[in-house]
Design a protein around this motif. Structure first.
Motif, short mmCIF file in Angstrom:
data_model
loop_
_atom_site.label_atom_id
_atom_site.label_comp_id
_atom_site.label_asym_id
_atom_site.label_seq_id
_atom_site.Cartn_x
_atom_site.Cartn_y
_atom_site.Cartn_z
N ALA A 141 3.62 30.15 -20.66
CA ALA A 141 3.01 30.11 -22.00
C ALA A 141 3.22 28.73 -22.62
CB ALA A 141 3.62 31.20 -22.88
N THR A 286 -2.58 33.26 -25.37
CA THR A 286 -1.44 32.40 -25.02
C THR A 286 -0.22 33.25 -24.69
OG1 THR A 286 -2.28 30.69 -26.47
CG2 THR A 286 0.03 30.49 -25.82
N GLN A 289 0.13 35.50 -21.41
CA GLN A 289 0.63 34.94 -20.15
C GLN A 289 2.09 35.32 -19.96
OE1 GLN A 289 -0.64 31.18 -18.94
NE2 GLN A 289 -1.63 30.71 -20.87
N ASN A 292 2.26 39.19 -19.20
CA ASN A 292 1.93 39.54 -17.82
C ASN A 292 3.15 39.48 -16.91
OD1 ASN A 292 -0.72 40.27 -17.78
ND2 ASN A 292 -1.45 38.15 -17.74
#
Ligand SMILES: Cc1cc2nc3c(=O)[nH]c(=O)nc-3n(C[C@H](O)[C@H](O)[C@H](O)COP(=O)(O)OP(=O)(O)OC[C@H]3O[C@@H](n4cnc5c(N)ncnc54)[C@H](O)[C@@H]3O)c2cc1C
Length: 548
Positions: A141, A286, A289, A292
């Motif tokens: 990120a 943003t 990420q 995930n």
């Protein structure tokens, strides 16, 4: 004083063993390209299964962190005091690269090796892996903003745990947190009300609150706030470049069901200073990420908890007699243990496969990126959802002893629901799976291409895959049906992996029960004709003092 009775039929403690000596984990590690990490994994596993680290885990949960808002003179300090062994656990985690090694080590399989280490070390105390996981996830990120990455990545990825409230640039290692959830909503982050006002020097002034921020003693936080251009991601250090405390006021620590070693706070931003990460209005893409990667840790963490429960249950049943025989020889206990072992193996196999997908997706493999997107979404839902029922059943295998804190099983049980709440609670995870497929229809084919690698091997799997495809072929009441669809997708992925790579006895039992529906609702309802001996043998903890 004469002894009133002899203590008999109590099991030896499950310590002094190698937590990594678990076939499903080691096979997955090698298959997904991280066989090179095996020696390190065994070293960490032996540490994790040792008496000392188990004791660290017990103590940090028993003596949870305490908030210290002010010093003796009335100045705000916003500090959290931890049990000293919290820092021991963090030190081992950081020194073994659980927080960041794959960002330094570009070797294929680095994310797989790290996931396997999380699996192993999490069996000491899952609580401290929360900041470890967030630090790992923060790096990609931050890379959205190269100047921030240049400023902080070296220390975020350093293998030094450097605890303390100091200015980040002067520290040898940094830990990161993530602040999204507010009082009015966690899943729906677009409802965030925290405001970010631009300053002339390029920073922003942040005013508002967060309802959950775990690991509030971290050095840096990725935080969502409403900027003039919409919801935006910001980086907030706890200490500003001039050495003063950033205005992150810790209001309270949550009194939680489990995960008690970890501090989870409520925060007020009272003109705090933040630096923008990514463009204004791009806050969700943003921070997603980061999410995930923490989702992978949720799934791997649940698999790890299941493995730990099975190890305890099998160990207990191996050493405990009832009605004239060892529990492990009693046919109905055999059914329960085998069923629990299958669930843990299936969760482990898919966890390692998805760690491999993360590894290859980050290296630029687009097919693997799609497998990761859908595969991880459905697996996060299903594996995390299975953990509480699994923990309850492993606890029961120890009878009354399992309900007593000293056994460690109550801790496992209290922790079990958490990964399913984090990073998208059950419904949100299920709906996210549908969203991923709707947004990128080719990812559905990528997912089924992976599943179909086992096509023609087992008719029970083939039939279930055909049924799931049919379920996905129409969109009537799709949200209402989401859990059923996602559960089935997760099961066929697990089934495909087990049929291709798993132990044949485990794969056969999985297909017979989870896919062919010859199974009850509770664990311990496997059909007859299963090779339970092999399944339970694979589940035995290995290498401990108790083996002697
Ligand atoms: C121990 C702990 C630590 C945490 N640490 C952090 C942290 O460090 N940082 C952080 O930002 N957050 C943190 N959280 C917050 C956590 O991420 C949220 O609790 C979670 O995302 C759910 O949000 P919520 O609590 O607002 O529930 P809600 O969003 O209100 O959801 C409530 C329920 O409704 C369901 N739901 C929501 N939308 C829908 C829909 N459209 N259709 C059907 N069902 C729906 C959800 O699945 C859930 O079951 C932490 C939580 C816990 C328990």
């Amino acid at each position: 004083m004469p002894a009133t009775h002899e203590v008999t039929n109590q099991v030896p403690p499950l310590t002094g063993y190698d937590v990594a000596a678990y076939p499903a984990l080691l096979e997955g590690l090698r298959r997904e390209g991280a066989g090179w990490a095996e020696a390190d994994l065994h070293a960490l596993g032996t540490l994790a299964g040792g008496e000392q680290a188990q004791e660290w885990g017990r103590l940090v949960e028993k003596y949870p962190p305490a908030l210290r808002t002010h010093d003796r003179f009335g100045h705000r300090v916003d500090e959290v005091d931890f049990h000293p062994h919290w820092h021991d656990l963090m030190t081992v985690a950081v020194e073994n690269g659980l927080h960041a090694a794959p960002w330094r080590d570009q070797r294929p399989g680095a994310h797989v090796a790290r996931a396997a280490k999380m699996f192993v070390w999490g069996q000491t105390d899952p609580g401290h892996l929360c900041p470890i996981s967030m630090t790992y996830a923060a790096v990609p990120a931050l890379r959205v903003e190269p100047t921030l990455a240049a400023d902080f990545e070296p220390q975020l990825t350093a293998s030094v745990y450097d605890y303390g409230l100091r200015e980040p640039s002067g520290k040898r290692g940094l830990i990161a947190g993530m602040s999204m959830t507010e009082k009015q909503g966690g899943s729906d982050v677009r409802a965030n009300t925290t405001r970010a006002t631009p300053n002339s020097d390029g920073t922003y002034t942040i005013v508002g609150h967060k309802w959950f921020t775990s690991a509030p003693m971290s050095d840096l936080f990725l935080t969502l706030a409403q900027a003039p251009g919409g919801l935006t991601c910001f980086l907030l250090p706890r200490v500003l470049p001039d050495g003063t405390r950033n205005a992150l006021r810790l209001q309270r620590l949550k009194d939680k069901l489990g995960n008690r070693s970890n501090a989870s706070s409520e925060i007020e931003y009272d003109d705090a200073v933040g630096r923008r990460v990514g463009e204004e209005g791009r806050g969700v893409p943003t921070i997603i990420q980061m999410v995930n990667l923490t989702r992978l840790d949720c799934a791997v963490g649940s698999a790890s908890g299941m493995r730990q429960g099975v190890a305890q249950a099998v160990h207990h049943a191996t050493h405990r007699d009832a009605f004239g025989a060892r529990l492990i020889e009693q046919p109905l206990m055999v059914n329960v243990l085998a069923d629990l072992a299958i669930e843990a193996e299936a969760a482990t196999v898919v966890g390692m496969r998805l760690a491999g997908a993360v590894d290859r997706a980050i290296a630029g493999d687009e097919q693997e990126a799609m497998v990761r997107r859908v595969g991880l979404a459905v697996t996060k839902y299903w594996v995390c959802k299975r953990a509480p029922a699994h923990a309850a059943e492993t606890l029961e295998c120890l009878g009354g002893n399992g309900y007593v804190e000293e056994s460690g099983l109550p801790r496992l049980y209290r922790e079990a629901p958490l990964p399913s709440i984090w990073e998208g609670s059950g419904n949100v995870a299920a709906l996210d799976s549908l969203r991923a497929m709707a947004k990128q229809p080719e990812s559905v084919e990528a997912f089924f291409a992976e599943v179909d690698l086992a096509a023609g091997t087992d008719a029970r799997l083939d039939n279930e895959v055909a049924r799931v495809r049919k379920e996905l072929s129409h969109f009537d009441d799709i949200q209402y049906r989401a859990r059923r669809i996602v559960e089935s997708m997760a099961l066929v992925l697990q089934g495909s992996l087990l049929v291709r790579h798993g132990n044949p006895a485990v794969a056969d039992a999985f297909c017979a029960s989870r896919l062919d529906s010859d199974w009850g609702v509770a664990f311990g309802t496997l059909p007859t004709g299963i090779d339970t001996t092999t399944i339970i043998e694979r589940a035995k903890p290995r290498g401990g003092d108790f083996d002697a």
